[in-house]
Design an enzyme around this catalytic site. Structure first.
Site, mmCIF file in Angstrom:
data_model
loop_
_atom_site.group_PDB
_atom_site.id
_atom_site.type_symbol
_atom_site.label_atom_id
_atom_site.label_comp_id
_atom_site.label_asym_id
_atom_site.label_seq_id
_atom_site.Cartn_x
_atom_site.Cartn_y
_atom_site.Cartn_z
ATOM 1 N N VAL A 9 -22.274 -27.103 12.156
ATOM 2 C CA VAL A 9 -23.432 -27.980 12.033
ATOM 3 C C VAL A 9 -22.969 -29.210 11.266
ATOM 4 C CG1 VAL A 9 -25.240 -26.222 12.198
ATOM 5 C CG2 VAL A 9 -24.244 -26.759 9.972
ATOM 6 N N SER A 10 -23.727 -30.291 11.382
ATOM 7 C CA SER A 10 -23.287 -31.561 10.807
ATOM 8 C C SER A 10 -23.561 -31.719 9.319
ATOM 9 C CB SER A 10 -23.944 -32.726 11.552
ATOM 10 O OG SER A 10 -23.553 -32.692 12.902
ATOM 11 N N THR A 11 -24.647 -31.135 8.842
ATOM 12 C CA THR A 11 -25.014 -31.364 7.444
ATOM 13 C C THR A 11 -25.230 -30.054 6.700
ATOM 14 O OG1 THR A 11 -27.368 -31.510 7.982
ATOM 15 C CG2 THR A 11 -26.128 -33.582 7.972
ATOM 16 N N GLN A 14 -28.380 -27.847 7.272
ATOM 17 C CA GLN A 14 -28.592 -27.172 8.545
ATOM 18 C C GLN A 14 -28.069 -25.732 8.452
ATOM 19 O OE1 GLN A 14 -26.526 -30.187 10.910
ATOM 20 N NE2 GLN A 14 -28.436 -30.528 12.025
#
Length: 182
Positions: A9-11, A14
């Site tokens: 996931v990007s962040t 998340q």
């Protein structure tokens, strides 16, 4: 022959749970995960570990290819690396299997769309920033370099290299600020 899963996931806010569970259901013996942007491979240590470790006959599984890469170039590099080791790549939510011609073609198409989506998001973000600046709402981050300090050190006869060294900044920044570009 082993089956490995990769979740991303990007962040940090998340959640990886849904991806990890899907990869385990797909038969992944080991699942590596990380919370980092997919727009570059830099800093993606879990992915690097999997790519270093994967061997002939192994399978690398992701839920969707945008979890693996957000640019066609990165995706193709990863696929080439997996293929060069005699392994294959599959996705649980997309008909991707690099062991087949149709799966490889579909993978390439999805890679183009993932990169397109990233570029659209970046354009929308820049449009929003431009509008916010025009409305006086967004002013950017505060300067981290004190132009007055640079000018004072220059007035003392110091060169750009020495100023940069003392202020622990790049020499190009010293030149740019002395020219008045910021």
């Amino acid at each position: 022959m082993a089956t490995y899963g990769y979740a991303r996931v990007s962040t940090s806010d998340q959640d990886l749970t849904v991806q990890i569970e899907a990869l385990k259901r797909a038969g992944c013996e080991i699942v590596r995960s990380e919370k980092i942007t997919g727009t570059t491979r830099e800093g993606r240590t879990e992915l690097s570990t999997l790519l270093d470790f994967i061997r002939a006959g192994d399978v690398l599984i992701v839920t969707r290819i945008d979890r693996l890469a957000r640019s066609v170039a990165d995706l193709q590099d990863i696929v080439r690396m997996v293929k060069s080791k005699g392994a294959s790549l599959k996705a649980t939510e997309q008909p991707i299997d690099t062991g087949t011609a149709a799966g490889k073609a579909f993978l390439d198409m999805l890679g183009v769309f993932a990169e397109f989506e990233t570029n659209l998001r970046r354009e929308r973000q820049m449009e929003g920033i431009t509008k916010a600046k025009a409305d006086g709402v967004y002013k950017g981050r505060k300067p981290s370099i004190d132009v007055g300090q640079i000018q004072a050190l220059k007035a003392q006869g110091l060169g750009a290299s020495e100023i940069a060294k003392r202020l622990r900044i790049g020499r190009a920044s010293v030149y740019r600020l002395l020219r008045g570009e910021e």
